[in-house]
Design an enzyme around this catalytic site. Structure first.
Site, mmCIF file in Angstrom:
data_model
loop_
_atom_site.group_PDB
_atom_site.id
_atom_site.type_symbol
_atom_site.label_atom_id
_atom_site.label_comp_id
_atom_site.label_asym_id
_atom_site.label_seq_id
_atom_site.Cartn_x
_atom_site.Cartn_y
_atom_site.Cartn_z
ATOM 1 N N GLY A 34 31.044 73.143 40.237
ATOM 2 C CA GLY A 34 31.489 74.198 41.287
ATOM 3 C C GLY A 34 30.500 74.596 42.203
ATOM 4 N N THR A 35 29.132 74.326 42.237
ATOM 5 C CA THR A 35 28.109 74.689 43.123
ATOM 6 C C THR A 35 28.386 73.746 44.338
ATOM 7 O OG1 THR A 35 26.639 73.088 42.185
ATOM 8 C CG2 THR A 35 26.363 75.531 41.545
ATOM 9 N N GLY A 38 34.175 70.334 46.437
ATOM 10 C CA GLY A 38 34.541 69.679 47.504
ATOM 11 C C GLY A 38 33.449 68.264 47.674
ATOM 12 N N GLY A 39 32.556 68.222 47.002
ATOM 13 C CA GLY A 39 31.682 67.215 46.945
ATOM 14 C C GLY A 39 30.400 67.131 47.608
ATOM 15 N N THR A 40 29.846 66.151 47.737
ATOM 16 C CA THR A 40 28.388 66.003 48.485
ATOM 17 C C THR A 40 28.662 66.037 49.933
ATOM 18 O OG1 THR A 40 27.375 64.783 46.829
ATOM 19 C CG2 THR A 40 26.310 64.463 49.122
ATOM 20 N N CYS A 41 29.535 65.136 50.477
ATOM 21 C CA CYS A 41 30.085 65.060 51.654
ATOM 22 C C CYS A 41 30.101 66.523 52.544
ATOM 23 C CB CYS A 41 30.970 64.178 52.005
ATOM 24 S SG CYS A 41 31.625 64.107 53.711
ATOM 25 N N HIS A 438 39.280 49.150 82.594
ATOM 26 C CA HIS A 438 38.204 48.945 83.187
ATOM 27 C C HIS A 438 38.153 50.091 84.347
ATOM 28 C CE1 HIS A 438 34.947 46.903 85.595
ATOM 29 N NE2 HIS A 438 35.658 47.264 86.687
#
Length: 455
Positions: A34-35, A38-41, A438
Site C-alpha cells: 500500500g505504500t 499503483g506500483g513503482t512507475c 515535409h
C-alpha cells in the site's frame, strides 16, 4: 484459510491481471503493502520523474536558445512548486485507485506485505490465503551498493529524491545508467552542481557506443561526468558528503558535495516475498526465473515486470501482464516477444531505441547500417540540431529492420513509426510506403534508411 481463484501480488502492472480476472468472474485477492499503491512507475518511477524532467527540458532549451539567435534569461525556478505539483498529481491518482479498489466486487484487497509460507499460500497480517493461480508483480527497489561508509551517510535514491523541497547546491550521483543520467539532467537544470560517477567506460552502457559518447559529451558541458571511476569509500553527514574515488588507471582522489544519490540499479522484491517457500526459483541476482510464457518454476505461478528482471520498463511489464492474464485465464500458451520492446531515456539529449544493437545483430545476421543526422533533414536544420542522429540496423538479405536508435529532440516520439513497422513485419518498404510530411522530423527515419550500406 480463504482460497481464491487468483492472487495477484503488486498493484502496478498486476492491476491489469486483477481487472481481467474480476471481469471473468473469478474470486481475486490483491496483495500490496500500500505504500506505493499503483506500483513503482506511478509513485517513484516513470510518472513523477517525467513530471520533473519536462520543466528541466524547457530550462535547457532556453539556455541553448542562443543557437537560434535568441537571448533568453531565466529569472526564477520554483523548485518547491515543481515538486509539489508532481506530488499532488501522484496523490490524486493513488487516491482514485484506492477508491476503485474499495468498491470493486469479487476483489479482496490486502493492504500489507505478504510472504509465502507454503505452496500457493501467503501470510498477510497473520492471515493465510491460498490461490489456485498466482501472479507475482511485486516490483523492485533501489539496489544499494556495498560501499564502505555508505551506511553511515544520508543518501538519496530515486524514491527519496521525490521528497525534496529544495535543490541541493551540489550532488554526486553514483551510477550513469538511465536513472543517473535522467536525474543528472534534472538537477543540473535546477541549478545544482552535479557529478556523475560511472564505473563503466561509458554512460547508459546498453545503448549504442556512439549514442553513449554523444550523451557523455553533451552532459559534460553541464556537469562533471567521471567514467571508469568507482566510489571506494564514503563519509560525511547532513551538510557534506565526501567520496574517495579511484579511476581505472589506479589514480585516487576525493570529491565532495552537499548530497549523494545512489543510482546503480534495481533489486527484485522477490526476496521479501520468500518465494522459495512456494517452490519459485530465482537467479543469482534475485530475479524470479520465468520461461517464455512468463511461467515460474512452480505450475500456475507467473511473474511479470521488475520481479522477473527481463526488461524493466513499464510498457513491457504491462504487455507481460496482459499476456499472463490471457494465458492464466484461458489456459493458453502464448509466448512473450521481447524482440521489438522499445525504451526511452529522458536525458538531454533524449534517447530512444528498439530492437538489436549493431553488435547484437552482427552475431546472427549480415547487416546494413544506416545513419543520418537531424541536420540532414529540413526540420532538423531549422532547429539547428547539428549533433543528434539516428541509426538503423537492417538485415541485408530480407530488408527487415533489426534495430533502430535515436539520440536527439523528441526521440521517443520519432521512433514510434519504426516500432509500429517492426510490429507488422518490419520491412523497410513499409516505412517508405507512407507519405511523410515535409518538412517534419519523421523524415529523419526515411533519411536514415536511405543511407543503408555495408560496413
Amino acid at each position: 484459510m480463504k482460497e481464491y481463484d487468483m492472487i495477484v501480488v503488486g498493484s502496478g502492472s498486476g492491476m491489469n491481471v486483477v481487472e481481467e480476472a474480476v471481469n471473468h468472474g473469478l474470486t481475486v485477492a490483491l496483495v500490496d503493502k500500500g505504500t506505493i499503491l499503483g506500483g513503482t512507475c506511478l509513485n517513484v518511477g516513470c510518472i513523477p520523474s517525467k513530471m520533473l524532467i519536462f520543466p528541466a527540458d524547457r530550462i535547457v532549451e532556453l539556455q541553448e536558445a542562443g543557437k537560434l539567435g535568441i537571448e533568453a534569461q531565466i529569472k526564477n525556478i520554483d523548485f518547491r512548486g515543481i515538486m509539489e505539483r508532481m506530488r499532488k498529481s501522484i496523490a490524486e491518482t493513488v487516491a482514485h485507485i484506492r477508491k476503485s479498489l474499495k468498491f470493486a466486487e469479487e476483489l479482496d484487497f490486502y493492504e500489507a506485505e505478504g510472504r509465502f509460507v507454503a505452496d500457493y499460500t501467503l501470510e498477510v497480517k497473520g492471515e493465510k490465503i491460498k490461490g489456485k493461480k498466482i501472479v507475482l508483480a511485486s516490483g523492485s527497489r533501489p539496489l544499494i551498493p556495498p560501499i564502505p561508509g555508505l551506511e553511515n551517510v544520508p543518501y538519496l535514491t530515486n524514491e527519496s529524491v521525490l521528497r525534496l523541497n529544495e535543490p541541493p547546491e551540489s550532488l554526486i550521483i553514483v551510477g550513469g545508467g538511465y536513472i543517473g543520467v535522467e536525474y543528472g539532467h534534472f538537477f543540473a537544470a535546477m541549478g545544482t552542481r552535479v557529478t556523475i560517477l560511472e564505473m563503466a567506460d561509458r554512460l547508459v552502457a546498453a545503448e549504442e557506443p556512439e549514442i553513449s559518447a554523444l550523451l557523455a559529451r553533451k552532459m559534460s558541458a553541464r556537469m562533471t561526468v567521471l567514467l571508469n571511476t568507482t566510489a571506494q569509500e564514503i563519509s560525511g553527514g547532513d551538510k557534506e558528503v565526501r567520496v574517495k574515488i579511484k579511476s581505472a588507471d589506479g589514480k585516487q582522489d576525493e570529491i565532495a558535495a552537499e548530497k549523494i544519490m545512489m543510482a546503480v540499479g534495481r533489486k527484485s522484491n522477490a526476496d521479501l516475498l520468500k518465494v522459495e517457500n512456494t517452490g519459485v526459483e530465482t537467479d543469482e541476482k534475485g530475479y524470479i526465473k520465468v520461461n517464455e510464457y512468463l511461467e515460474t518454476s512452480k505450475k500456475h505461478i507467473y511473474a511479470v515486470g521488475d520481479a522477473n528482471g527481463q526488461q524493466m520498463f513499464t510498457h513491457v511489464a504491462n504487455r507481460e501482464a496482459s499476456l499472463v492474464a490471457h494465458n492464466a485465464l484461458h489456459d493458453a500458451r502464448v509466448k512473450m516477444d521481447y524482440s521489438i520492446a522499445p525504451h526511452a531515456v529522458y536525458s538531454h539529449p533524449q534517447i530512444a531505441a528498439v530492437g538489436m544493437t549493431e553488435e547484437q545483430a552482427r552475431q546472427k545476421h549480415k547487416v546494413l547500417v544506416g545513419r543520418a543526422k537531424y541536420f540532414d533533414v529540413a526540420k532538423g536544420e531549422a532547429m539547428v540540431e547539428k549533433e543528434g542522429f539516428a541509426k538503423a540496423i537492417v538485415e541485408e538479405e530480407s530488408g527487415k529492420i533489426l534495430g533502430f536508435h535515436i539520440i536527439g529532440p523528441y526521440a521517443p516520439i520519432l521512433i514510434q513509426e519504426v516500432i509500429n513497422a517492426m510490429a507488422s513485419g518490419g520491412h523497410i518498404d513499409s516505412i517508405g510506403a507512407g507519405m511523410h510530411i515535409h518538412p517534419a522530423l519523421p523524415e529523419l527515419i526515411q533519411r536514415t534508411l536511405a543511407n543503408l550500406h555495408q560496413h
